[in-house]
Write a protein that holds these residues in place. Structure first.
Motif, short mmCIF file in Angstrom:
data_model
loop_
_atom_site.label_atom_id
_atom_site.label_comp_id
_atom_site.label_asym_id
_atom_site.label_seq_id
_atom_site.Cartn_x
_atom_site.Cartn_y
_atom_site.Cartn_z
N UNK A 188 11.38 -23.72 -46.78
CA UNK A 188 11.47 -23.29 -48.19
C UNK A 188 10.08 -23.00 -48.76
N UNK A 189 9.13 -23.86 -48.45
CA UNK A 189 7.76 -23.66 -48.94
C UNK A 189 7.16 -22.37 -48.39
N UNK A 190 7.35 -22.13 -47.08
CA UNK A 190 6.84 -20.90 -46.48
C UNK A 190 7.48 -19.67 -47.11
N UNK A 191 8.80 -19.71 -47.31
CA UNK A 191 9.51 -18.58 -47.91
C UNK A 191 9.01 -18.33 -49.34
N UNK A 192 8.78 -19.42 -50.08
CA UNK A 192 8.28 -19.28 -51.45
C UNK A 192 6.89 -18.63 -51.45
N UNK A 193 6.03 -19.07 -50.54
CA UNK A 193 4.67 -18.49 -50.47
C UNK A 193 4.73 -17.01 -50.13
N UNK A 194 5.60 -16.65 -49.22
CA UNK A 194 5.73 -15.23 -48.86
C UNK A 194 6.18 -14.43 -50.06
N UNK A 195 7.18 -14.96 -50.80
CA UNK A 195 7.69 -14.24 -51.99
C UNK A 195 6.60 -14.08 -53.05
#
Length: 199
Positions: A188-195
């Motif tokens: 979730x953290x990685x996906x948030x950073x990408x977004x």
């Protein structure tokens, strides 16, 4: 902690809860062959007996008077080593080897026997609980994952650096992470950073 749920520690010292959803997959958390030897906790029969008291078998009734002989410890470790071959094969949709199936079939037999405790009128396991009975319980559980109504639900965590295996108990059958508080949260953290980086 609920029986069957284990507290694990990763290489960075972070603690997280993990429920593999199956007794046979839970046994794999006690150590194993090759690179898993460093996680070994079942050094002696009392070590493994103590571990079983917190296993998912205790969801049915408390495990007391667990007696594992050295030969039974060796048999349980042999079965556990076979599970390190069988479970990843199941997660990949492959068939386990004939040799491992024979080992599982041969390990079935006596299992802990449920009884009603005359004093409490609650479910209990008939003492003593032997290593042979525990071996039978683990083997039957593994057979259920291969050919029973639970087949097709063994998964490997989707994280690139995690190799934990679990039985997917989700209604939709699409659980991806060993633990939401560890690998799921990191994803979730990685996906948030990408977004946020792309906006």
């Amino acid at each position: 902690m609920t029986p069957g749920t284990r507290l694990l520690v990763n290489a960075q010292g972070e603690r997280y809860r993990f429920d593999p959803g199956s007794l046979s997959l839970e046994l794999m958390l006690t150590g194993g062959p090759g690179p898993y030897e460093r996680y070994e906790i079942a050094h002696t029969p009392p070590d493994l007996a103590e571990w079983f008291t917190g296993s998912r078998l205790a969801l049915t009734a408390p495990l007391t008077d667990v007696q594992i002989r050295p030969s039974e410890l060796a048999a349980l470790k042999e079965l556990r080593d076979a599970l390190y071959r069988v479970a990843p094969a199941l997660a990949r949709g492959e068939a386990p080897s004939d040799e491992d199936l024979v080992l599982l079939n041969d390990a079935t037999g006596a299992t802990p026997r449920p009884v009603i405790d005359p004093e409490t009128r609650r479910l209990a396991w008939a003492p003593p609980i032997t290593g042979k009975q525990l071996l039978g319980a683990v083997a039957r559980d593994a057979i259920g994952l291969i050919a029973g109504e639970r087949s097709g639900r063994v998964r490997e965590c989707s994280a690139d650096d995690c190799y934990l295996l679990f039985f997917d108990t989700s209604r939709s059958g699409n659980r991806r992470w060993c633990s939401m508080e560890r690998c799921g949260n990191r994803a979730k953290i990685r996906a948030y950073r990408v977004r946020t980086e792309t906006t």
